[in-house]
Design a protein around this motif. Sequence first.
Motif: not given
Length: 273
Positions: A56-69
Amino acid sequence: MLPNWIKDLKEEETKQPVLFIGHGSPMNGIEDNMYSRNWATLGATLVKPKAVIVISAHWLTRGTYVTAMEQPKTIHDFGGFPKELYDVQYPAKGDPELAKEVSTLISSTTVGLDHDWGLDHGTWTVVRHMYPNADIPVLQLSIDYNKPAQYHFDLAKQLASLRKKGVLIIGSGNMVHNLGMIAWDKLQEPEYAYDWATEMNAIFKEKISDGDFQSLINYSSLNKAAQLAIPTPDHYFPLLYNLALKDNNDTIEFFNDTIVGGSLTMTSVKIGF
């Protein structure tokens, strides 16, 4: 180790297409319009995926993450809209096991397992129309906003095996996205478009159809119109994730091919069957 539901699946029965969705206004999440109806048609006609991963264009981070919950929350990351929109909850489950698999597949960087984000409006406004029963696990993969376009294209290639295992990968943004120049008084005029937006929409479709992905990676060198179409790359980068996942024999289909307010395209792409 592969998630249990991936084991022993036949590729011809499970392989998913790849989608780039122009998501536009959050109101598309609750409105019955051309865009939402086409999203619903996609969900009804595609082979049901085992899981959905959205960039999504709306989850901008420093580094890469994936939702894991286990249960991602519904994020209302916008302001000034009707209460009806804020009342929406999309209760799709997550899939921690698949999140771990994503972090293993991506070897070019360390992928963090996130338990705080959830599903932002770039995801749920689209996916709730495709899968209204919320019966398919949904994950998000973040965009490392400090990295260039080539980095994102190369990273996405590492996810290719998931297509064959029943995972639907969706990029959610807008190819042409210049909110600073949008003609708010023309939102109800579907034919209204700035010349440069029309030009870039045609160029993007031509490059995608021709497989000239390197030009799209180097978008800032295309022409002056590209700089107007992509003043910031947040809504454009999700497209590169999808193009990177195209197989040689995949077909390409465009849909929702309209311009809104002169400077925003809803043009979307289906790659594969």
